[in-house]
Design a protein around this motif. Structure first.
Motif, PDB file in Angstrom:
ATOM      1  N   ALA A  10       7.151 -15.336  67.798  1.00 48.21           N
ATOM      2  CA  ALA A  10       8.221 -14.704  67.125  1.00 48.21           C
ATOM      3  C   ALA A  10       9.862 -14.948  68.492  1.00 48.21           C
ATOM      4  CB  ALA A  10       8.469 -13.139  67.695  1.00 48.21           C
ATOM      5  N   THR A  11       9.019 -16.081  69.057  1.00 47.08           N
ATOM      6  CA  THR A  11      10.505 -16.638  70.046  1.00 47.08           C
ATOM      7  C   THR A  11      10.267 -17.788  69.912  1.00 47.08           C
ATOM      8  OG1 THR A  11       8.604 -16.203  71.814  1.00 47.08           O
ATOM      9  CG2 THR A  11      10.068 -14.601  71.754  1.00 47.08           C
ATOM     10  N   GLU A  12       8.955 -18.368  69.402  1.00 46.13           N
ATOM     11  CA  GLU A  12       9.188 -20.103  70.023  1.00 46.13           C
ATOM     12  C   GLU A  12       8.250 -20.731  68.525  1.00 46.13           C
ATOM     13  OE1 GLU A  12       7.866 -22.300  72.927  1.00 46.13           O
ATOM     14  OE2 GLU A  12       6.717 -20.514  73.944  1.00 46.13           O
ATOM     15  N   SER A  13       8.598 -22.480  68.052  1.00 43.82           N
ATOM     16  CA  SER A  13       7.983 -22.855  68.084  1.00 43.82           C
ATOM     17  C   SER A  13       7.101 -23.354  68.503  1.00 43.82           C
ATOM     18  CB  SER A  13       8.138 -23.748  65.899  1.00 43.82           C
ATOM     19  OG  SER A  13       7.842 -24.700  65.849  1.00 43.82           O
ATOM     20  N   LEU A  14       5.335 -23.513  68.440  1.00 45.96           N
ATOM     21  CA  LEU A  14       4.985 -24.091  69.217  1.00 45.96           C
ATOM     22  C   LEU A  14       4.070 -25.240  69.098  1.00 45.96           C
ATOM     23  CD1 LEU A  14       4.525 -20.591  69.728  1.00 45.96           C
ATOM     24  CD2 LEU A  14       2.555 -21.174  71.818  1.00 45.96           C
ATOM     25  N   TYR A  15       4.168 -25.441  67.665  1.00 45.45           N
ATOM     26  CA  TYR A  15       3.481 -26.711  67.379  1.00 45.45           C
ATOM     27  C   TYR A  15       3.907 -26.838  65.738  1.00 45.45           C
ATOM     28  CZ  TYR A  15       0.474 -30.922  66.020  1.00 45.45           C
ATOM     29  OH  TYR A  15      -0.340 -31.251  65.162  1.00 45.45           O
ATOM     30  N   SER A  16       4.360 -28.242  65.162  1.00 44.22           N
ATOM     31  CA  SER A  16       5.234 -28.275  64.117  1.00 44.22           C
ATOM     32  C   SER A  16       4.232 -29.858  63.942  1.00 44.22           C
ATOM     33  CB  SER A  16       6.486 -28.527  63.979  1.00 44.22           C
ATOM     34  OG  SER A  16       6.616 -28.199  62.697  1.00 44.22           O
ATOM     35  N   GLY A  17       3.239 -30.565  63.111  1.00 42.90           N
ATOM     36  CA  GLY A  17       2.482 -31.855  63.006  1.00 42.90           C
ATOM     37  C   GLY A  17       2.200 -31.862  62.389  1.00 42.90           C
ATOM     38  N   ASP A  18       1.303 -32.901  62.316  1.00 42.31           N
ATOM     39  CA  ASP A  18       0.479 -33.605  60.968  1.00 42.31           C
ATOM     40  C   ASP A  18      -1.322 -33.038  62.220  1.00 42.31           C
ATOM     41  OD1 ASP A  18       1.849 -34.037  58.958  1.00 42.31           O
ATOM     42  OD2 ASP A  18       2.409 -35.967  59.186  1.00 42.31           O
ATOM     43  N   ALA A  19      -2.411 -32.980  61.131  1.00 42.17           N
ATOM     44  CA  ALA A  19      -3.865 -33.030  61.590  1.00 42.17           C
ATOM     45  C   ALA A  19      -4.504 -33.204  60.228  1.00 42.17           C
ATOM     46  CB  ALA A  19      -3.508 -30.921  61.753  1.00 42.17           C
ATOM     47  N   LYS A  20      -5.620 -33.959  61.483  1.00 46.05           N
ATOM     48  CA  LYS A  20      -6.702 -33.764  60.097  1.00 46.05           C
ATOM     49  C   LYS A  20      -7.790 -32.324  59.578  1.00 46.05           C
ATOM     50  CE  LYS A  20      -8.846 -36.522  63.611  1.00 46.05           C
ATOM     51  NZ  LYS A  20     -10.051 -37.436  63.681  1.00 46.05           N
ATOM     52  N   CYS A  21      -7.214 -31.350  60.899  1.00 45.64           N
ATOM     53  CA  CYS A  21      -7.727 -30.373  60.403  1.00 45.64           C
ATOM     54  C   CYS A  21      -7.618 -29.047  60.723  1.00 45.64           C
ATOM     55  CB  CYS A  21      -9.339 -30.515  59.899  1.00 45.64           C
ATOM     56  SG  CYS A  21     -10.381 -30.301  61.265  1.00 45.64           S
ATOM     57  N   VAL A  22      -7.524 -28.280  60.714  1.00 48.40           N
ATOM     58  CA  VAL A  22      -7.497 -26.514  61.509  1.00 48.40           C
ATOM     59  C   VAL A  22      -8.211 -25.738  61.137  1.00 48.40           C
ATOM     60  CG1 VAL A  22      -5.272 -24.964  62.132  1.00 48.40           C
ATOM     61  CG2 VAL A  22      -4.848 -26.614  61.059  1.00 48.40           C
ATOM     62  N   PHE A  23      -8.615 -24.798  62.453  1.00 42.60           N
ATOM     63  CA  PHE A  23      -9.680 -23.536  62.581  1.00 42.60           C
ATOM     64  C   PHE A  23      -8.617 -22.345  62.864  1.00 42.60           C
ATOM     65  CE2 PHE A  23     -12.180 -27.410  62.962  1.00 42.60           C
ATOM     66  CZ  PHE A  23     -13.048 -27.187  61.498  1.00 42.60           C
ATOM     67  N   ALA A  24      -8.436 -21.139  63.059  1.00 38.91           N
ATOM     68  CA  ALA A  24      -8.097 -20.083  62.592  1.00 38.91           C
ATOM     69  C   ALA A  24      -8.830 -18.903  63.063  1.00 38.91           C
ATOM     70  CB  ALA A  24      -6.747 -19.620  61.830  1.00 38.91           C
TER      71      ALA A  24
END
Length: 137
Positions: A10-24
């Motif tokens: 709600a207050t900031e962007s914590l990560y912006s970039g390319d990745a091989k994969c993401v787990f959520a």
């Protein structure tokens, strides 16, 4: 092959970039997202988002939220998101204790559901802190 990832609170962007994969931490279980993933929209529960990049793993705690997946872009929206290193164990323990006390004294379903959500959030933070400690040792 990579996928672009944005993690926004709600207050900031914590990560912006390319990745091989993401787990959520999706509400139905852990979600693994790779480049060219099918389009998807899911709610998140409190927990760790792991972003695997060429330089290693970026860990971010989210308090819940939404993940939107497109074949080339993953966007994670969360009211509260913190880099793993910014988690405060003392605050998480205090929040857990307050939530447990509130559960004992809750008067109604609405109070109980809010308290359970707060408890789940503090437990997820403590689990992530514990996990990070294990990586350092």
């Amino acid at each position: 092959m990579t996928i672009h990832v944005d993690v926004v609170s709600a207050t900031e962007s914590l990560y912006s970039g390319d990745a091989k994969c993401v787990f959520a931490p999706a509400s139905t279980g852990e979600l693994g997202i790779y480049p060219k993933h099918v389009a998807l929209l899911s709610t998140l529960k409190p927990g760790e988002v792991r972003i695997e990049t060429e330089n290693g793993i970026e860990s971010i705690y989210v308090s819940g939220g939404i993940v939107e997946v497109q074949p080339d872009v993953v966007t994670i929206f969360s009211d509260t998101a913190l880099r793993a290193g910014d988690l405060d164990e003392t605050k998480a323990l205090e929040a857990k204790q307050r939530a447990e006390e509130a559960m004992e004294n809750s008067e109604g379903d609405q109070d109980l559901s809010k308290t359970q959500a707060a408890l789940a959030e503090s437990i997820a933070q403590l689990q992530m802190i514990s996990k990070m400690r294990g990586k350092k040792g």
